[in-house]
Design an enzyme around this catalytic site. Structure first.
Site, PDB file in Angstrom:
ATOM      1  N   GLY A   1       0.815  -1.210   0.000  1.00 49.15           N
ATOM      2  CA  GLY A   1       0.000   0.000   0.000  1.00 49.15           C
ATOM      3  C   GLY A   1       0.844   1.253   0.000  1.00 49.15           C
ATOM      4  CG  ASN A   2      -0.541   4.621  -1.539  1.00 45.96           C
ATOM      5  OD1 ASN A   2      -1.192   5.493  -0.981  1.00 45.96           O
ATOM      6  ND2 ASN A   2      -1.051   3.867  -2.503  1.00 45.96           N
ATOM      7  NE  ARG A   3       5.323   6.723   4.334  1.00 45.93           N
ATOM      8  CZ  ARG A   3       5.487   6.076   5.481  1.00 45.93           C
ATOM      9  NH1 ARG A   3       4.560   6.113   6.413  1.00 45.93           N
ATOM     10  NH2 ARG A   3       6.579   5.383   5.678  1.00 45.93           N
TER      11      ARG A   3
END
Ligand code: C5P
Length: 222
Positions: free
Chosen positions: A29-31
């Site tokens: 995933g990412n932020r």
């Protein structure tokens, strides 16, 4: 911004960050928090638009009046965005979309074997939703398509190149890094347009940036 200047318009906004499952408990995933996308949705609603918000893994309160479609992975987001975009006057892709996903999904939790090498995770490319949207909208007069780009360096140069590659009408380029943009209520950006213009948006709220985006979108809608 003219009040209610988006009345009668249908706009689609993607928000958050996609997650690509590895096994039932893990993902890549990412932020992205979804704050910028949600601010775009709220400001469009305030300006009278019908808003479809395609959210990926966002835990923010729902903007009242938006139709919210929840998605997880990039492929889910792709289907939801293309479906919602069918009658849209504008689409803003504010979501952080994973460029790659694991080639294989393990349907049981991956275990470590003591002493053994960890198994590699092979990645394959995800569909580029924005590029696909641009292709599908080629014959749709007056639909405005906006991309976002998070760049850590050579912001303008990379932004111009990305705008040309994606073929969208506008590209909102923000500088990201450990202390910039992600999960913060404020943002600063340069908005590049396909006709060569660049609009500098000084650091301010994500709502303020959103209103500039809608100003530029409204000016391009027919
Ligand atoms: O190439 P990059 O990921 O930096 O492009 C960012 C823009 O493209 C964003 O608007 C993002 O939502 C969109 N995007 C997409 N599908 C992908 C990757 C990015 O729609 N697979």
């Amino acid at each position: 911004a003219a009040a209610r200047d988006l009345a009668g318009r249908h706009v689609v906004v993607s928000a958050g960050g996609t997650r690509e499952p590895i096994d039932p408990v893990r993902f890549i995933g990412n932020r992205s928090s979804g704050m910028q996308g949600y601010a775009l949705a709220r400001t469009a609603l305030a300006r009278g638009a019908r808003v479809t918000l395609v959210a990926a893994n966002v835990t923010l309160p729902d903007p009242a009046g938006a139709e919210i479609v929840r998605t997880g992975s990039t492929r889910e987001m792709r289907d939801a965005v293309l479906k919602a975009a069918a009658d849209a006057d504008a689409v803003v892709m504010a979501a952080a979309v994973a460029d790659f996903r694991p080639a294989d999904y393990e349907d049981v939790k991956i275990k470590k074997t003591p002493g053994a090498e960890p198994a590699p995770i092979h990645l394959v490319e995800n569909p580029d939703i924005l590029a696909e949207l641009v292709r599908e909208s080629r014959d749709v007069a007056g639909r405005v398509i906006v991309g976002f780009a998070a760049e850590t360096h050579d912001v303008l140069e990379n932004g111009r190149r990305k705008l040309a590659r994606k073929g969208c009408d506008l590209l909102v380029v923000n500088q990201v890094g450990e202390h910039l943009a992600f999960g913060r209520p404020d943002n600063a950006a340069v908005i590049l347009s396909a006709d060569g213009a660049a609009v500098d948006v000084p650091r301010g709220s994500k709502e303020a940036l959103s209103d500039v985006v809608w100003d530029l979108v409204a000016a391009r809608m027919t």
